[in-house]
Design a protein around this motif. Structure first.
Motif, short mmCIF file in Angstrom:
data_model
loop_
_atom_site.label_atom_id
_atom_site.label_comp_id
_atom_site.label_asym_id
_atom_site.label_seq_id
_atom_site.Cartn_x
_atom_site.Cartn_y
_atom_site.Cartn_z
N ASP A 75 0.55 -1.09 -0.52
CA ASP A 75 -0.20 0.00 0.41
C ASP A 75 1.00 1.37 -0.10
O ASP A 75 0.68 2.25 -0.46
N ALA A 79 0.72 3.69 -2.48
CA ALA A 79 0.15 5.34 -2.41
C ALA A 79 0.91 6.43 -3.59
O ALA A 79 1.27 7.53 -3.49
N ASP A 82 1.59 7.97 -9.42
CA ASP A 82 0.88 9.66 -9.51
C ASP A 82 0.45 8.58 -10.70
O ASP A 82 -1.07 9.89 -11.64
N VAL A 101 -7.60 -0.52 -5.87
CA VAL A 101 -6.89 0.88 -5.11
C VAL A 101 -6.83 2.06 -6.43
O VAL A 101 -6.84 3.21 -6.35
N ASP A 104 -9.99 4.17 -6.39
CA ASP A 104 -10.62 4.31 -4.39
C ASP A 104 -9.98 5.37 -4.63
O ASP A 104 -9.58 6.83 -4.06
N ARG A 105 -8.29 5.71 -4.85
CA ARG A 105 -7.17 7.41 -5.03
C ARG A 105 -7.45 7.70 -6.12
O ARG A 105 -7.05 8.57 -6.70
N LYS A 106 -7.80 7.41 -6.68
CA LYS A 106 -8.79 8.81 -8.43
C LYS A 106 -7.53 8.23 -9.37
O LYS A 106 -7.09 9.96 -9.60
N LEU A 107 -6.69 7.43 -9.39
CA LEU A 107 -5.52 8.13 -10.27
C LEU A 107 -5.89 7.88 -11.94
O LEU A 107 -6.51 6.86 -12.56
#
Length: 137
Positions: A75, A79, A82, A101, A104-107
């Motif tokens: 994780d 994180a 980018d 993932v 959720d992170r809106k990558l």
């Protein structure tokens, strides 16, 4: 489509590269090739999937570069990414937990694929149904 992909790569530095659940040779080969390309360009690449590399494809992953996602181990590295690439995948859902993932992170996501069923879900889509494989793209 290729110009958009070049712009995507130039706009980011740390990439997550993932493929579909139960990966095959095309999926693993695509990840490895893209990871090497990005590193040649001075970028970083984390190659990670929901499922481990199958035994039949272990010769492609002799250095253990392609990881099977383990939240407690991965994780923090995820994180730091980018942007995300998904290869050999028609929908983000096909990547399983690593796709969660990304969502959720809106990558920002770029997709390289050869399936006619691709839904053009990514911000950048390089999809050629006439290509024999994602790795050939």
């Amino acid at each position: 489509m290729w110009n958009d992909l070049i712009e995507f790569i130039n706009a980011h530095q740390r990439f997550q590269i993932s493929t579909h659940i139960h990966p095959d040779g095309d999926a693993i080969g695509s990840q490895l090739a893209l990871g090497l390309l990005l590193e040649e360009l001075g970028k970083s690449a984390l190659l990670i999937n929901q499922d481990p590399v199958p035994q039949v494809c272990s010769f492609l992953n002799t250095d253990g570069r392609v990881l099977a996602y383990q939240p407690e181990r991965d994780d923090a590295a995820l994180a730091a990414c980018d942007a995300a690439f998904v290869v050999d995948v028609g929908t983000l859902e096909r990547t399983g937990r690593v796709g969660d993932v990304v969502r959720d992170r809106k990558l920002p996501v770029a997709c390289i694929d050869h399936h006619v069923t691709n839904t053009a879900f990514a911000a950048v889509n390089v999809v050629d149904p006439d290509a024999p494989s994602a790795s050939s793209l």
